[in-house]
Structure formats: C-alpha cells, structure tokens
Design a protein around this motif. Structure first.
Motif, PDB file in Angstrom:
ATOM      1  N   PHE A 194      25.468  -4.958  51.578  1.00 50.27           N
ATOM      2  CA  PHE A 194      25.451  -4.870  50.372  1.00 50.27           C
ATOM      3  C   PHE A 194      25.378  -3.436  49.526  1.00 50.27           C
ATOM      4  CE2 PHE A 194      22.755  -8.776  52.120  1.00 50.27           C
ATOM      5  CZ  PHE A 194      23.523  -9.766  51.955  1.00 50.27           C
ATOM      6  N   TYR A 195      26.003  -2.503  50.057  1.00 53.60           N
ATOM      7  CA  TYR A 195      25.563  -1.991  49.512  1.00 53.60           C
ATOM      8  C   TYR A 195      26.647  -1.427  47.999  1.00 53.60           C
ATOM      9  CZ  TYR A 195      26.819   3.175  48.332  1.00 53.60           C
ATOM     10  OH  TYR A 195      26.302   4.807  47.750  1.00 53.60           O
ATOM     11  N   GLN A 196      26.697  -1.193  46.914  1.00 50.31           N
ATOM     12  CA  GLN A 196      26.552  -1.140  45.661  1.00 50.31           C
ATOM     13  C   GLN A 196      27.285  -2.473  44.611  1.00 50.31           C
ATOM     14  OE1 GLN A 196      30.563   1.261  46.258  1.00 50.31           O
ATOM     15  NE2 GLN A 196      29.710   2.738  44.640  1.00 50.31           N
ATOM     16  N   CYS A 197      25.842  -3.441  45.322  1.00 51.35           N
ATOM     17  CA  CYS A 197      25.991  -4.559  44.960  1.00 51.35           C
ATOM     18  C   CYS A 197      23.990  -4.943  44.437  1.00 51.35           C
ATOM     19  CB  CYS A 197      26.182  -6.288  46.019  1.00 51.35           C
ATOM     20  SG  CYS A 197      28.146  -5.791  46.916  1.00 51.35           S
ATOM     21  N   TYR A 198      24.312  -5.856  43.456  1.00 53.21           N
ATOM     22  CA  TYR A 198      23.104  -6.649  42.599  1.00 53.21           C
ATOM     23  C   TYR A 198      22.830  -7.184  44.160  1.00 53.21           C
ATOM     24  CZ  TYR A 198      23.896  -3.641  38.602  1.00 53.21           C
ATOM     25  OH  TYR A 198      24.854  -3.085  37.744  1.00 53.21           O
ATOM     26  N   LEU A 199      21.788  -6.847  44.276  1.00 52.44           N
ATOM     27  CA  LEU A 199      20.628  -7.836  45.881  1.00 52.44           C
ATOM     28  C   LEU A 199      19.149  -8.659  44.768  1.00 52.44           C
ATOM     29  CD1 LEU A 199      21.068  -8.876  48.400  1.00 52.44           C
ATOM     30  CD2 LEU A 199      19.815  -6.511  48.932  1.00 52.44           C
ATOM     31  N   ARG A 200      18.647  -9.775  45.082  1.00 54.76           N
ATOM     32  CA  ARG A 200      18.161 -10.285  44.463  1.00 54.76           C
ATOM     33  C   ARG A 200      17.344 -11.004  45.536  1.00 54.76           C
ATOM     34  NH1 ARG A 200      19.549 -11.972  38.526  1.00 54.76           N
ATOM     35  NH2 ARG A 200      19.409  -9.980  37.146  1.00 54.76           N
ATOM     36  N   GLU A 201      15.846 -11.680  45.136  1.00 52.15           N
ATOM     37  CA  GLU A 201      15.636 -12.211  46.172  1.00 52.15           C
ATOM     38  C   GLU A 201      14.661 -13.600  45.685  1.00 52.15           C
ATOM     39  OE1 GLU A 201      13.342 -10.520  48.764  1.00 52.15           O
ATOM     40  OE2 GLU A 201      11.673  -9.901  47.345  1.00 52.15           O
ATOM     41  N   TRP A 202      14.541 -14.306  45.795  1.00 52.30           N
ATOM     42  CA  TRP A 202      13.368 -15.683  45.124  1.00 52.30           C
ATOM     43  C   TRP A 202      11.986 -15.997  45.641  1.00 52.30           C
ATOM     44  CZ3 TRP A 202      14.686 -18.675  40.421  1.00 52.30           C
ATOM     45  CH2 TRP A 202      13.570 -19.032  40.234  1.00 52.30           C
ATOM     46  N   ASP A 203      10.926 -15.799  44.460  1.00 57.21           N
ATOM     47  CA  ASP A 203       9.762 -15.946  44.657  1.00 57.21           C
ATOM     48  C   ASP A 203       9.345 -17.260  44.155  1.00 57.21           C
ATOM     49  OD1 ASP A 203       6.899 -16.341  44.036  1.00 57.21           O
ATOM     50  OD2 ASP A 203       6.925 -13.622  43.364  1.00 57.21           O
ATOM     51  N   GLU A 204       9.113 -18.187  44.938  1.00 54.91           N
ATOM     52  CA  GLU A 204       8.620 -19.355  44.569  1.00 54.91           C
ATOM     53  C   GLU A 204       7.632 -19.579  43.103  1.00 54.91           C
ATOM     54  OE1 GLU A 204       6.086 -22.921  44.273  1.00 54.91           O
ATOM     55  OE2 GLU A 204       6.064 -20.653  45.607  1.00 54.91           O
ATOM     56  N   THR A 205       6.354 -18.984  43.428  1.00 57.13           N
ATOM     57  CA  THR A 205       5.553 -18.565  42.678  1.00 57.13           C
ATOM     58  C   THR A 205       5.572 -18.237  41.230  1.00 57.13           C
ATOM     59  OG1 THR A 205       4.709 -15.803  43.178  1.00 57.13           O
ATOM     60  CG2 THR A 205       4.176 -17.838  44.925  1.00 57.13           C
ATOM     61  N   THR A 206       6.494 -17.453  41.136  1.00 54.82           N
ATOM     62  CA  THR A 206       7.021 -17.292  39.748  1.00 54.82           C
ATOM     63  C   THR A 206       8.165 -18.156  39.425  1.00 54.82           C
ATOM     64  OG1 THR A 206       8.090 -15.170  40.559  1.00 54.82           O
ATOM     65  CG2 THR A 206       5.665 -14.849  39.979  1.00 54.82           C
ATOM     66  N   SER A 207       9.054 -18.692  40.365  1.00 58.28           N
ATOM     67  CA  SER A 207      10.037 -19.077  39.686  1.00 58.28           C
ATOM     68  C   SER A 207      11.296 -17.779  38.987  1.00 58.28           C
ATOM     69  CB  SER A 207      10.389 -20.468  39.365  1.00 58.28           C
ATOM     70  OG  SER A 207       9.518 -21.135  39.370  1.00 58.28           O
ATOM     71  N   ASN A 208      10.559 -16.466  39.951  1.00 55.89           N
ATOM     72  CA  ASN A 208      12.043 -15.536  39.607  1.00 55.89           C
ATOM     73  C   ASN A 208      12.283 -14.611  40.376  1.00 55.89           C
ATOM     74  OD1 ASN A 208      12.112 -15.489  36.470  1.00 55.89           O
ATOM     75  ND2 ASN A 208       9.596 -15.175  36.525  1.00 55.89           N
ATOM     76  N   TRP A 209      13.849 -14.405  39.781  1.00 51.11           N
ATOM     77  CA  TRP A 209      14.635 -13.505  40.760  1.00 51.11           C
ATOM     78  C   TRP A 209      13.891 -12.058  41.022  1.00 51.11           C
ATOM     79  CZ3 TRP A 209      17.658 -15.964  43.808  1.00 51.11           C
ATOM     80  CH2 TRP A 209      18.206 -17.255  43.906  1.00 51.11           C
ATOM     81  N   GLY A 210      13.679 -11.129  42.206  1.00 48.36           N
ATOM     82  CA  GLY A 210      13.362 -10.012  41.997  1.00 48.36           C
ATOM     83  C   GLY A 210      14.385  -8.947  42.980  1.00 48.36           C
ATOM     84  N   GLU A 211      14.716  -8.182  41.971  1.00 47.55           N
ATOM     85  CA  GLU A 211      15.500  -6.852  42.743  1.00 47.55           C
ATOM     86  C   GLU A 211      14.695  -6.323  43.630  1.00 47.55           C
ATOM     87  OE1 GLU A 211      18.426  -6.672  40.762  1.00 47.55           O
ATOM     88  OE2 GLU A 211      17.827  -7.962  38.854  1.00 47.55           O
ATOM     89  N   ILE A 212      15.785  -6.200  44.937  1.00 48.22           N
ATOM     90  CA  ILE A 212      15.747  -5.496  45.587  1.00 48.22           C
ATOM     91  C   ILE A 212      16.346  -3.893  45.613  1.00 48.22           C
ATOM     92  CG2 ILE A 212      16.386  -4.871  48.563  1.00 48.22           C
ATOM     93  CD1 ILE A 212      16.204  -8.043  48.686  1.00 48.22           C
ATOM     94  N   ILE A 213      16.372  -2.839  45.392  1.00 49.98           N
ATOM     95  CA  ILE A 213      16.669  -1.625  45.923  1.00 49.98           C
ATOM     96  C   ILE A 213      17.341  -0.976  46.605  1.00 49.98           C
ATOM     97  CG2 ILE A 213      16.406   0.113  44.446  1.00 49.98           C
ATOM     98  CD1 ILE A 213      16.706  -1.662  43.011  1.00 49.98           C
ATOM     99  N   PRO A 214      15.845  -0.965  47.857  1.00 48.66           N
ATOM    100  CA  PRO A 214      16.364  -0.131  48.726  1.00 48.66           C
ATOM    101  C   PRO A 214      16.481  -0.190  50.010  1.00 48.66           C
ATOM    102  CG  PRO A 214      13.950  -0.595  49.016  1.00 48.66           C
ATOM    103  CD  PRO A 214      14.621  -1.653  47.459  1.00 48.66           C
ATOM    104  N   THR A 215      17.927   0.315  50.382  1.00 49.31           N
ATOM    105  CA  THR A 215      19.092   0.263  51.209  1.00 49.31           C
ATOM    106  C   THR A 215      18.993  -0.329  51.865  1.00 49.31           C
ATOM    107  OG1 THR A 215      19.574   2.811  51.690  1.00 49.31           O
ATOM    108  CG2 THR A 215      20.605   1.989  49.730  1.00 49.31           C
TER     109      THR A 215
END
Length: 301
Positions: free
Chosen positions: A60-81
C-alpha cells in the motif's frame, strides 16, 4: 512501490475501472507465488485484507494505512513499510489524489503464496459497548457468510458489516432478517469486514465457505415480510435502520435476529434496545412492542 513491482507466477487481475476482481478457488496443496490485483478508487476509504501469506505493508505504498483497536474503538496508523499483513486481518486504506501524498486511483498487487485451508482471526472483547472487530476475507475468492465452514461462537450477533464508500455507510447483513443498507451474505475477495464480539476467542473459517460470486459485490437479498425500514440521507451519504417482527425473537438482544449499529459518515438513523444502538432490531409482535425508540445523529451543522 507497487507500480514498480512486477507480478510473479499466476496473475489474478482486477479491472482498472473497479468493475470486477478476479477470483480463484484452489484445491489440494498450494505452492509458489501468485500475484493478486485489487483496484482502489482514490479519495475514499476502503476496507481490505491480504489474500496471500507473508505480504507486508509496502503493498500500500503511498496510501494511508490503518488498523482497528477493539479496546479503544479507534483506528491506528501503520507507518512502516515492512509491517507484516496478518492473514484474515482487515486494514483500512486511503489513496489520495493529491500528488504530494498519494496516487489517486491505483491497483494494488499482493504477491505471495495464496491463502488456503483453515484460517483464524483472534477476536477481542474488552467489555461494555466495545466488541467491534475487524477481520478480512483471507482468500482470493468470495466468502459466503451463510455457508458451512465458519465458527462464530465468539460473536454477539450473526451479523456482518461491510463498508460501502459510495454509500458512506455499512451494509449490514443477518441471514434471518431483512438487511440494512442492502447488505448480503457475500464477502468479496480481499474485503475487510466488521463483526461484533462478546468473547475473546477466535473467528474461524475454512475452505467450505469459499464460493465464486459473479455479481460485483452484492445481489438481491432474500424476501421478508413484517418489517419496516427507516431511511435518511444527506447530499453525501445515506443510512437506514430495520425493525422486523418474528415470533422467534425476544424483546432483548438475539444472536440470530439483531445487529448493533456501526455509524457511517455525516448522518445515521438507528433504533434503541436498552442502551444499544441498533441497525437491525427484531421483536416478537407489534402488539408486544407497540413503541420503538428511534434516533439519529448528524455531523452536518
């Protein structure tokens, strides 16, 4: 970048207008790398998953990439390639048309050994109103939510949620009720989806749930009677909520007949059961439940 990565082995193509994705069902032992494409419209969030083993976030190079955290009900950014993409995990991606940050419309290429056989996703449930989990279809073919091959014992409801970026809402499907926002049982290849858990166990699936589904993404839902759909819309999205009557249901929450509400963009409508916001609310009879609490939210001022 993905555009510079050359395909390897078997090529499963995606039309460059987004109208259809290739599909393959494998049998026996799978060895060797394949390349699986997925077309992504720019300037929209898409929920995806990897159909191959041992792929990394550079797909997903040059795309914003996120994963979901159930414990916080929030999205987290994935920065490393080089972050591994976990089989059967869902990811949210966004390809901006701003040339300084993204590529707009793009075709991602997953390269690796095709996933096959039993797959598992560890559900998380931290209590209270939490429980939303974000798995994905791990196969390069469609999954049937109604088929054999699933273990859903950790779910609060037999309800499936798929984000529709054009609708700005989640298509919600339960096999025993009318659907919300025209959801169906079919999970397209490489599609991330959401489920509502009430236990920290596993959501399991195996090859028996795989199928080919030729209609892009969705088909007509089963016919039901004795229900009403309440719908609202804005200039940019729409939302609905279903009230269904079935004598096998209760006035409370039922695994087979209900589904909580996942909120979309701008405007949403829902019903209430106790303190739960519902997309699908099934009751026994109108006589036993003559009044249903209804609500809506909006981000539009």
């Amino acid at each position: 970048t993905p555009a510079a990565r050359s395909g390897e082995g078997l090529m499963i193509e995606s039309y460059d207008d987004g109208s259809a994705d290739g599909s393959i069902i494998t049998f026996g032992t799978v060895t060797g790398d394949a390349t699986v494409q997925r077309y992504i419209n720019g300037d929209e969030w898409h929920l995806v998953s990897s159909p191959v083993a041992a792929e990394v976030s550079n797909v997903f190079y040059q795309c914003y990439l996120r994963e979901w955290d159930e414990t916080t009900s929030n999205w987290g950014e994935i920065i490393p390639t080089v972050t591994p993409l976990v089989p059967m995990a869902g990811y949210a991606i966004y390809s901006s048309s701003d040339p300084s940050t993204g590529t707009g419309d793009t075709t991602t290429q997953y390269i690796g050994e095709l996933n096959t056989g039993a797959q598992t996703f560890p559900l998380s449930y931290s209590g209270g109103a939490n429980g939303w989990n974000f798995p994905g279809n791990p196969y390069p073919s469609t999954l049937d939510w109604d088929a054999a091959g699933w273990d859903k014992s950790g779910l609060a409801f037999n309800t499936l949620y798929i984000w529709d970026p054009g609708l700005g809402a989640y298509k919600t499907y339960n096999p025993n009720t009318p659907s919300s926002n025209t959801g169906t049982q079919y999970i397209p290849p490489m599609q991330g989806f959401l489920v509502d858990a009430n236990a920290s166990v596993a959501l399991d699936v195996d090859n028996a749930a795989r199928t080919h589904h030729t209609t892009p993404f969705y088909k007509d839902a089963p016919e039901f009677s004795d229900y009403v759909t309440i719908a609202i819309s804005s200039e940019t999205n729409s939302s609905d909520a279903v009230i269904y009557f079935n004598e096998n249901a209760t006035a409370g929450l039922d695994f087979d007949y209900d589904g909580r509400k996942l909120f979309g963009d701008y405007v949403d409508v829902f019903t209430m059961v106790d303190n739960n916001y519902m997309a699908i609310n099934t009751l026994r009879t109108p006589i036993e439940s003559p009044a249903v609490a209804l609500g809506f939210t909006t981000d539009i001022s």
